[in-house]
Scaffold this active site. Structure first.
Site, PDB file in Angstrom:
ATOM      1  N   HIS A  58       1.508  -0.996   0.461  1.00 31.82           N
ATOM      2  CA  HIS A  58       0.202   0.320  -0.277  1.00 31.82           C
ATOM      3  C   HIS A  58       0.399   1.570  -0.297  1.00 31.82           C
ATOM      4  CE1 HIS A  58       0.777  -0.942   4.562  1.00 31.82           C
ATOM      5  NE2 HIS A  58       0.420  -0.024   4.489  1.00 31.82           N
TER       6      HIS A  58
HETATM    7  C1  T46 Z   1       2.676   0.206   6.942  1.00 28.45           C
HETATM    8  C2  T46 Z   1       3.853  -1.006   6.762  1.00 28.45           C
HETATM    9  C3  T46 Z   1       5.356  -0.482   7.654  1.00 28.45           C
HETATM   10  C4  T46 Z   1      -4.107  -1.144  13.381  1.00 28.45           C
HETATM   11  O1  T46 Z   1      -5.426  -0.704  13.467  1.00 28.45           O
HETATM   12  N1  T46 Z   1      -3.283   0.213  13.955  1.00 28.45           N
HETATM   13  C5  T46 Z   1      -2.123   0.899  13.309  1.00 28.45           C
HETATM   14  O2  T46 Z   1      -1.771   2.061  13.920  1.00 28.45           O
HETATM   15  C6  T46 Z   1      -1.454  -0.339  12.357  1.00 28.45           C
HETATM   16  C7  T46 Z   1      -0.488   0.284  11.846  1.00 28.45           C
HETATM   17  C8  T46 Z   1      -2.286  -1.108  11.631  1.00 28.45           C
HETATM   18  N2  T46 Z   1      -3.329  -1.292  11.893  1.00 28.45           N
HETATM   19  C9  T46 Z   1      -4.558  -2.464  11.936  1.00 28.45           C
HETATM   20  C10 T46 Z   1      -5.396  -2.360   9.852  1.00 28.45           C
HETATM   21  C11 T46 Z   1      -5.427  -3.628  10.068  1.00 28.45           C
HETATM   22  O3  T46 Z   1      -6.354  -4.148  10.736  1.00 28.45           O
HETATM   23  O4  T46 Z   1      -4.133  -3.339  11.945  1.00 28.45           O
HETATM   24  C12 T46 Z   1      -4.484  -4.688  10.824  1.00 28.45           C
HETATM   25  C13 T46 Z   1      -3.165  -4.789   9.822  1.00 28.45           C
HETATM   26  O5  T46 Z   1      -2.132  -3.502   9.166  1.00 28.45           O
HETATM   27  P1  T46 Z   1      -1.267  -3.361   8.153  1.00 28.45           P
HETATM   28  O6  T46 Z   1      -2.538  -4.716   6.872  1.00 28.45           O
HETATM   29  O7  T46 Z   1      -1.910  -2.141   7.083  1.00 28.45           O
HETATM   30  O8  T46 Z   1       0.029  -3.717   8.257  1.00 28.45           O
HETATM   31  P2  T46 Z   1       1.030  -3.845   7.287  1.00 28.45           P
HETATM   32  O9  T46 Z   1       1.903  -4.606   8.517  1.00 28.45           O
HETATM   33  O10 T46 Z   1       0.810  -4.183   6.192  1.00 28.45           O
HETATM   34  O11 T46 Z   1       1.925  -2.434   7.266  1.00 28.45           O
HETATM   35  C14 T46 Z   1       1.860  -1.241   8.545  1.00 28.45           C
HETATM   36  C15 T46 Z   1       0.827   0.093   8.603  1.00 28.45           C
HETATM   37  O12 T46 Z   1      -0.441  -0.184   7.995  1.00 28.45           O
HETATM   38  C16 T46 Z   1       1.629   0.840   7.073  1.00 28.45           C
HETATM   39  O13 T46 Z   1       1.575   2.341   7.128  1.00 28.45           O
HETATM   40  O14 T46 Z   1       4.094   1.427   5.806  1.00 28.45           O
HETATM   41  O15 T46 Z   1       3.113  -1.667   8.557  1.00 28.45           O
END
Ligand code: T46
Length: 147
Positions: A58
């Site tokens: 993303h």
């Molecule tokens: C990024 C990379 C490096 C939350 O509720 N609060 C938060 O602060 C974050 C970061 C995530 N979430 C929830 C949103 C999703 O339901 O946790 C779940 C997993 O998030 P995501 O799929 O976006 O995780 P990554 O590891 O793919 O991405 C994260 C960050 O979201 C993103 O900003 O740059 O780490």
């Protein structure tokens, strides 16, 4: 795919944090607005990550972040829509600053990796662009304003 300290335009780049070392071990610190170019609004960390996991996939409309491997290692791939660059993170005093509108993917996690991220804003799902075509189209409208 190239491995460098920075993307050509600096939109993703390695930053080095200070380290204070003595016989008791090493201490690294980070100050918002000083070592990172924004006030830190949020800190989150990834752990218990399976080695074959792929995260990210993303971009963000306004969020800036700095990504660290506090323990272990992983690959961070960034894409500004033109140039793809990869960083290998394995040094806890070295992070990658990622600007807004940069596509990022993370993989090749080593066992026991702990990834810490410093973020410029609180969590907001509306700030995510999770579709690559939408990301590419957004880049074609450079004057677009995001709140
Ligand atoms: C990024 C990379 C490096 C939350 O509720 N609060 C938060 O602060 C974050 C970061 C995530 N979430 C929830 C949103 C999703 O339901 O946790 C779940 C997993 O998030 P995501 O799929 O976006 O995780 P990554 O590891 O793919 O991405 C994260 C960050 O979201 C993103 O900003 O740059 O780490």
């Amino acid at each position: 795919m190239t491995t460098k300290r920075t993307t050509p335009d600096g939109s993703a780049r390695l930053i080095d944090l200070p380290v204070v070392s003595d016989p008791r071990g090493d201490l690294t610190f980070v100050e918002g607005g000083n070592h990172v170019p924004f006030d830190i609004a949020r800190v989150y960390y990834l752990y218990n990550v399976p080695v074959d996991s792929e995260r990210g996939g993303h971009a963000h409309k306004v969020l800036q972040q700095v990504v660290f491997a506090l323990s272990g290692s992983f690959r961070l791939k960034v894409d500004d829509g033109t140039e793809k660059t990869e960083f290998w993170l394995r040094n806890p005093r070295q992070g990658v600053l990622i600007d807004r509108l940069i596509w990022r993917e993370m993989d090749s996690f080593s066992q026991g990796t702990v990834c810490m991220v410093l973020a410029s804003h609180p969590y907001d799902e509306a700030d995510y662009i999770r579709d690559y075509n939408e990301f590419a189209n957004t880049l074609k409208r450079p004057g677009q304003k995001f709140e």
